[in-house]
Design an enzyme around this catalytic site. Structure first.
Site, short mmCIF file in Angstrom:
data_model
loop_
_atom_site.label_atom_id
_atom_site.label_comp_id
_atom_site.label_asym_id
_atom_site.label_seq_id
_atom_site.Cartn_x
_atom_site.Cartn_y
_atom_site.Cartn_z
N GLU A 114 0.85 -1.20 0.00
CA GLU A 114 0.00 0.00 0.00
C GLU A 114 0.88 1.24 0.00
OE1 GLU A 114 -3.44 -0.36 2.52
OE2 GLU A 114 -3.31 1.73 3.11
N ASP A 116 0.19 5.32 0.69
CA ASP A 116 -0.89 6.13 1.28
C ASP A 116 -0.62 7.63 1.28
OD1 ASP A 116 -2.26 3.86 1.98
OD2 ASP A 116 -1.63 3.87 4.06
N GLU A 118 -3.02 10.10 3.42
CA GLU A 118 -4.18 10.22 4.29
C GLU A 118 -4.17 11.62 4.92
OE1 GLU A 118 -5.19 5.79 5.88
OE2 GLU A 118 -3.47 6.76 6.82
#
Length: 301
Positions: A114, A116, A118
């Site tokens: 993953e 990310d 955020e």
């Protein structure tokens, strides 16, 4: 003389036709590059939240909403193995404490990879925190966090992930904020083998998102809505056991649309990265000795 003029005219028409044919062929080569842009209807599926996720303005805008019952999100229709993804976001206005708005790449199944972005909401008047992370084989713990040099709630700004075999580059309005380099040859995990989809979502993260979970979501301020537009994906699409880039010729891979495949920071980019990390970084896992119990190998490379 008339015959000579006709010969010249014929040669000119032939040359002009060849030029037009060359331009047309060039256009075909560029179209063959796996690039998606603009219309969300063509390139994403709503995968969470049903009516809380809306595709508007003839596919040019997506809004994702969180309330006390559910968040919402969407995912790309295709999987990718390396590429560049750009998205313009306008984050939740006002009191957004406890909310997390996400824009990321992720593989499926156990031991997932993953990459990310955020965005951790805050109480009114306090800045958002941009949280970046890299998962490899299901393991995270590679967080870096930043404030921004603008208010991301006031207007749309572009957030980009470049993922190639050598490095991951996180960009905000084309300013690099983080680079994660592939040091697999030295024993450092890197997301290089698992195809990923692009995801975006908004969800309840008040167990950790704002002041380590001390500030909870004020549901009287709900619903919370983030907006997305101008999705652009230039990537190698994964098809069963290989990607579209595996079958493309060297000339296609070296086309202008594939500059991300070997992209790295030039001297100006390195200076911008230093400026961002010096002035806006608020957390770096490489210096959090209590959390990680020692410095990871990649932090000293």
């Amino acid at each position: 003389m008339a015959s000579y003029t006709m010969v010249l005219l014929s040669l000119f028409i032939s040359c002009f036709s060849i030029l037009l044919l060359s331009l047309a062929l060039s256009s075909v080569l560029l179209v063959s590059v796996t690039t998606t842009a603009g219309n969300f209807h063509q390139h994403i599926n709503i995968n969470w939240g049903e009516e809380k996720a809306q595709i508007l303005d003839r596919g040019q805008l997506v809004t994702l909403t969180l309330d006390q019952y559910s968040g919402s999100g969407f995912q790309s229709k295709d999987e990718y193995l390396f590429g560049r993804a750009d998205m313009q976001l306008k984050l939740v206005p006002g009191d957004s404490a406890g909310t997390v708005t996400a824009f990321y790449l992720s593989s499926l199944g156990p031991g997932h990879d993953e990459i990310d972005f955020e965005f951790l909401g805050n109480v009114s008047g306090e800045p958002y925190i941009v949280h970046t992370n890299i998962y490899t084989d299901g393991h995270a713990g590679r967080e870096q966090q930043f404030y921004l040099w603008f208010d991301p709630r006031q207007d749309f700004h572009t957030y980009s992930i470049i993922w190639n075999p050598q490095r991951v580059i996180f960009l905000v309005d084309e300013f690099p904020v983080r680079v994660y380099t592939n040091y697999e040859s030295l024993g450092v995990p890197y997301p290089s083998r698992k195809p990923m989809r692009l995801y975006s979502s908004i969800w309840n993260g008040d167990s950790w998102a704002t002041q380590s979970g001390k500030v909870k979501i004020d549901w009287t301020k709900a619903p919370f809505t983030a907006s997305y537009r101008n999705l652009k994906i230039d990537a190698c699409v994964w098809e069963s056991t290989s990607s579209t880039c595996d079958s493309e010729s060297e000339s296609t891979n070296s086309s202008p649309s594939k500059t991300w495949m070997n992209q790295q920071l030039d001297e100006g980019g390195k200076m911008n990265l230093q400026w961002v990390q010096k002035n806006y970084m608020v957390y770096n896992y490489c210096t959090d000795y209590e959390f990680i119990h020692g410095v990871p190998l990649e932090c000293n490379l």
